[in-house]
Design a protein around this motif. Structure first.
Motif, PDB file in Angstrom:
ATOM      1  N   GLN A 188       0.836  -1.206   0.000  1.00  0.00           N
ATOM      2  CA  GLN A 188       0.000   0.000   0.000  1.00  0.00           C
ATOM      3  C   GLN A 188       0.867   1.251   0.000  1.00  0.00           C
ATOM      4  OE1 GLN A 188      -2.628  -0.239   3.360  1.00  0.00           O
ATOM      5  NE2 GLN A 188      -3.460  -2.227   2.739  1.00  0.00           N
ATOM      6  N   GLN A 189       1.917   1.238   0.818  1.00  0.00           N
ATOM      7  CA  GLN A 189       2.794   2.405   0.887  1.00  0.00           C
ATOM      8  C   GLN A 189       3.533   2.602  -0.430  1.00  0.00           C
ATOM      9  OE1 GLN A 189       4.986   2.986   4.504  1.00  0.00           O
ATOM     10  NE2 GLN A 189       6.765   3.804   3.463  1.00  0.00           N
ATOM     11  N   GLU A 190       4.007   1.523  -1.041  1.00  0.00           N
ATOM     12  CA  GLU A 190       4.755   1.651  -2.285  1.00  0.00           C
ATOM     13  C   GLU A 190       3.872   2.197  -3.407  1.00  0.00           C
ATOM     14  OE1 GLU A 190       6.943  -1.828  -3.414  1.00  0.00           O
ATOM     15  OE2 GLU A 190       7.480  -2.287  -1.343  1.00  0.00           O
ATOM     16  N   ILE A 191       2.646   1.692  -3.510  1.00  0.00           N
ATOM     17  CA  ILE A 191       1.744   2.180  -4.563  1.00  0.00           C
ATOM     18  C   ILE A 191       1.400   3.648  -4.327  1.00  0.00           C
ATOM     19  CG2 ILE A 191      -0.540   1.927  -5.587  1.00  0.00           C
ATOM     20  CD1 ILE A 191      -0.385  -1.058  -5.004  1.00  0.00           C
ATOM     21  N   SER A 192       1.052   3.978  -3.097  1.00  0.00           N
ATOM     22  CA  SER A 192       0.692   5.376  -2.788  1.00  0.00           C
ATOM     23  C   SER A 192       1.872   6.307  -3.019  1.00  0.00           C
ATOM     24  CB  SER A 192       0.216   5.475  -1.339  1.00  0.00           C
ATOM     25  OG  SER A 192      -0.873   4.617  -1.103  1.00  0.00           O
ATOM     26  N   GLN A 193       3.075   5.864  -2.631  1.00  0.00           N
ATOM     27  CA  GLN A 193       4.256   6.692  -2.841  1.00  0.00           C
ATOM     28  C   GLN A 193       4.536   6.881  -4.329  1.00  0.00           C
ATOM     29  OE1 GLN A 193       6.359   8.240  -0.271  1.00  0.00           O
ATOM     30  NE2 GLN A 193       6.596   9.366  -2.179  1.00  0.00           N
ATOM     31  N   ALA A 194       4.347   5.815  -5.113  1.00  0.00           N
ATOM     32  CA  ALA A 194       4.572   5.913  -6.549  1.00  0.00           C
ATOM     33  C   ALA A 194       3.613   6.917  -7.192  1.00  0.00           C
ATOM     34  CB  ALA A 194       4.412   4.541  -7.204  1.00  0.00           C
ATOM     35  N   ILE A 195       2.363   6.925  -6.739  1.00  0.00           N
ATOM     36  CA  ILE A 195       1.390   7.881  -7.276  1.00  0.00           C
ATOM     37  C   ILE A 195       1.763   9.300  -6.867  1.00  0.00           C
ATOM     38  CG2 ILE A 195      -1.023   8.608  -7.146  1.00  0.00           C
ATOM     39  CD1 ILE A 195      -1.719   5.626  -6.852  1.00  0.00           C
ATOM     40  N   ALA A 196       2.148   9.477  -5.601  1.00  0.00           N
ATOM     41  CA  ALA A 196       2.571  10.807  -5.146  1.00  0.00           C
ATOM     42  C   ALA A 196       3.779  11.289  -5.937  1.00  0.00           C
ATOM     43  CB  ALA A 196       2.892  10.772  -3.655  1.00  0.00           C
ATOM     44  N   ASP A 197       4.718  10.379  -6.217  1.00  0.00           N
ATOM     45  CA  ASP A 197       5.894  10.756  -7.004  1.00  0.00           C
ATOM     46  C   ASP A 197       5.509  11.128  -8.433  1.00  0.00           C
ATOM     47  OD1 ASP A 197       7.458  10.261  -4.808  1.00  0.00           O
ATOM     48  OD2 ASP A 197       8.072   8.258  -5.462  1.00  0.00           O
ATOM     49  N   THR A 198       4.564  10.363  -9.007  1.00  0.00           N
ATOM     50  CA  THR A 198       4.139  10.627 -10.381  1.00  0.00           C
ATOM     51  C   THR A 198       3.454  11.979 -10.495  1.00  0.00           C
ATOM     52  OG1 THR A 198       3.853   8.244 -10.732  1.00  0.00           O
ATOM     53  CG2 THR A 198       2.790   9.718 -12.310  1.00  0.00           C
ATOM     54  N   LEU A 199       2.713  12.351  -9.455  1.00  0.00           N
ATOM     55  CA  LEU A 199       1.995  13.636  -9.461  1.00  0.00           C
ATOM     56  C   LEU A 199       2.765  14.715  -8.704  1.00  0.00           C
ATOM     57  CD1 LEU A 199      -1.618  12.317  -8.724  1.00  0.00           C
ATOM     58  CD2 LEU A 199      -0.533  12.697 -10.937  1.00  0.00           C
ATOM     59  N   ALA A 200       4.062  14.522  -8.570  1.00  0.00           N
ATOM     60  CA  ALA A 200       4.871  15.417  -7.729  1.00  0.00           C
ATOM     61  C   ALA A 200       4.845  16.854  -8.226  1.00  0.00           C
ATOM     62  CB  ALA A 200       6.307  14.912  -7.662  1.00  0.00           C
TER      63      ALA A 200
END
Length: 624
Positions: free
Chosen positions: A257-269
């Motif tokens: 869950q953390q990895e997916i959420s972090q990846a989305i946050a990074d993509t929309l950084a």
């Protein structure tokens, strides 16, 4: 001869590299073919372990076969060259298949989301049994916030259809994590999950939800192993901007869950800014977590699912008594219980809700769900000042929670602050655009603000979306402002038909009084019938019926004597024009003080269009 020279002479290093390249190729082929063959996830892991276990045997065989080889001979050089060539071919093949897997995986996930087992839809049909209504919603062609996202239900690809709850639970947990990211607007579950099995494209779904991005995925679980795929779609052009697959043990679910959420946050950084997403494990007991996911899903569906939700949540808490999320979900289950089912014998559902919320807050003092439930319980007990503080804190912690915005609006509308309530309902509907609940309260506040035509349209739409009883009740109360007796009669009967919270004997009695709307000569006897019935069964919910048929004094008697839940139900209707005579009665100030309204008005201001006069006697002077 040195060991290194001997290894070189016997081609041990070359054989080792070649075997690793062959292993990579075989694993890449397995990743592509095993899912299509419906083989379990661990099959790939066992294949890899088998290849690694054979590695020492390959080296031993190479050592023995190379015993008579000479590194300087033509034959030895030919063997070395062929091993190098084979290694290059194997590496290129494995690399090509790995790239192909990454390219095809998002499309496989998207297809899987459309063909997931019918059991997935059945698991949530009580909540989303209105696909036609969802499709009928207009596409939002206006400006869309680029910092917005909807998490669609993840497809359940597990062999066991019963694992559908796990796929839904993972998607909802991701939604909850993303909702805590500042500046990211996340659509509520009830709206995004309405598109389960939808054949519409990403652009159309996002348009109806009013978001710029969609998160899609699938879950395949086999025992303690799980494969999760996820992809982030830019809805403006249906373009995939991120995708990933995860093969993990079930115990790693919070890390995923953390990895997916972090990846989305990074993509929309670029629009969100750089930030770190942290997911705190809700519990270390996976069995308790599974029961919690099942129970929470049933709680969200409401209705007849509440007893099963309660049982599962209590089972999770017996397994892990320090599970704050489960305590909060149990508090919510008990709080809404009386709106959907009779209370179990000898149990005070509101008291149970208060105890569960208190336990959740003891474990996690700022749990937003428990704070929101506590706010509504404070309103019911008459402590409106505490309610305001708690609900504001819950929204500070979880600003993307449509239900909390709704509950804030309910507190405001009970106090007569209609414009502020309307603003809260607007925000709730933006976060949950396909919810009949949100549309219904937005329709009620719109009507109370004077736009009756638009309010009726919203209420009719909410009724279509499944919010039947409350919408019919509101449409009936609105109709009382007209002189159309036929319309009043029909809407009165519609309300009695749709509102299952009224006991059957009370509904049957109320139906016999319907002719009084068209024949004023019958109104007196209808009024007396209700007064007698209320006196015989004082614990019933008679306040609205008594006032509608002109027994305002009896309605006030009931309001001052009724239990908390009955009064709270009436409070949500208090500011309709129909009840202006009730609010003008001298005893209304006593009623308002008991319900905590007087303290609220002194701190937050009087109801819209009213003035609170304190001397010589307390008086609420309103325009209407």
């Amino acid at each position: 001869m040195s060991l290194i020279a001997e290894l070189k002479r016997r081609n041990i290093v070359r054989a080792s590299v070649a075997w690793l390249a062959l292993s990579w190729l075989l694993v890449a082929i397995a990743n592509l073919l095993f899912p299509a063959m419906d083989l379990p996830i661990e099959s790939v892991r066992w294949l890899l372990l088998g290849l690694l276990a054979a590695w020492p045997l390959v080296l031993i065989l190479a050592w023995r076969l190379g015993a008579n080889a000479s590194a300087d001979s033509t034959h030895g050089k030919r063997i070395a060259r062929r091993i190098d060539q084979a290694s290059v071919v194997l590496v290129l093949g494995a690399l090509s298949l790995s790239i192909l897997y990454q390219v095809l995986q998002p499309y496989a996930a998207k297809r899987a989301a459309r063909i997931a087992e019918a059991a997935v839809a059945d698991a949530s049909k009580a909540e989303v049994s209105k696909p036609a209504a969802a499709v009928a919603m207009p596409i939002n062609r206006g400006a869309v916030d680029p910092r917005s996202i909807a998490v669609l239900p993840f497809a359940n690809l597990s062999p066991d259809p019963e694992d559908a709850y796990f796929a839904d639970g993972l998607a909802e947990e991701l939604l909850n994590v993303l909702a805590r990211i500042a500046d990211l607007k996340v659509t509520s579950r009830s709206s995004s999950f309405a598109f389960r099995d939808s054949t519409e494209g990403a652009r159309e779904i996002a348009g109806r939800l009013g978001v710029a991005h969609l998160l899609q995925g699938s879950v395949r679980r086999q025992g303690d192993d799980v494969r999760i795929t996820a992809q982030l779609i830019d809805a403006s052009d249906d373009r995939q901007i991120w995708s990933e697959s995860y093969d993990r043990r079930i115990s790693d679910i919070f890390q995923v869950q953390q990895e997916i959420s972090q990846a989305i946050a990074d993509t929309l950084a670029d629009s969100l800014g750089v930030r770190t997403v942290e997911v705190a494990p809700a519990t270390t007991d996976l069995q308790a977590y599974e029961w919690y996911l099942r129970g929470r899903q049933l709680f969200i569906q409401r209705g007849a699912n509440l007893p099963a939700a309660r049982e599962l949540l209590e089972r999770a808490l017996a397994q892990d008594p320090r599970f704050a999320d489960a305590w909060a979900a149990l508090a919510g289950t008990w709080y809404v219980w009386g709106s959907y089912a009779p209370e179990p014998e000898g149990i005070d559902s509101l008291q149970r809700a208060a105890e569960a919320a208190a336990k959740s807050l003891e474990l996690q003092p700022d749990h937003p769900g428990a704070l929101a439930v506590s706010a509504r319980l404070a309103a019911i007990s008459g402590d409106r000042l505490l309610e305001s503080r708690l609900i504001r804190r819950a929204l500070e912690l979880d600003p993307n929670n449509a239900n909390t915005w709704l509950w804030q609006g309910l507190g405001l509308i009970e106090a007569g602050h209609i414009e502020a309530a309307h603003a809260s309902f607007v925000q709730a509907q933006r976060l949950d655009p396909l919810s009949g609940l949100q549309l219904g309260w937005l329709g009620i506040s719109t009507s109370l603000l004077g736009d009756q035509e638009k309010g009726e349209i919203l209420l009719t739409q909410a009724h279509t979306f499944g919010w039947r009883g409350p919408a019919s009740r509101a449409l009936f109360l609105i109709s009382l402002q007209s002189d159309d007796a036929a319309e009043q009669t029909q809407r009165y009967l519609d309300w009695l038909h749709d509102d299952e919270t009224l006991p059957v004997p009370q509904r049957d009695l109320a139906r016999t009084l319907a002719p009084a709307f068209a024949d004023p000569d019958l109104m007196g006897s209808a009024r007396q019938t209700l007064i007698d019935a209320a006196a015989a069964q004082p614990q019933g919910d008679w306040i609205v019926l008594l006032d509608v048929f002109g027994a305002t004094e009896a309605a006030m008697d009931q309001a001052l004597a009724a239990n908390q839940y009955t009064v709270q139900s009436f409070m949500l209707s208090l500011w309709y024009p129909q009840f202006s005579k009730f609010r003008a009665m001298p005893r209304f100030i006593e009623f308002a003080e008991r319900r905590g309204l007087l303290a609220n008005w002194r701190e937050a201001g009087p109801p819209d269009g009213c003035e609170l006069i304190e001397t010589p006697d307390i008086l609420l002077d309103c325009d209407a």
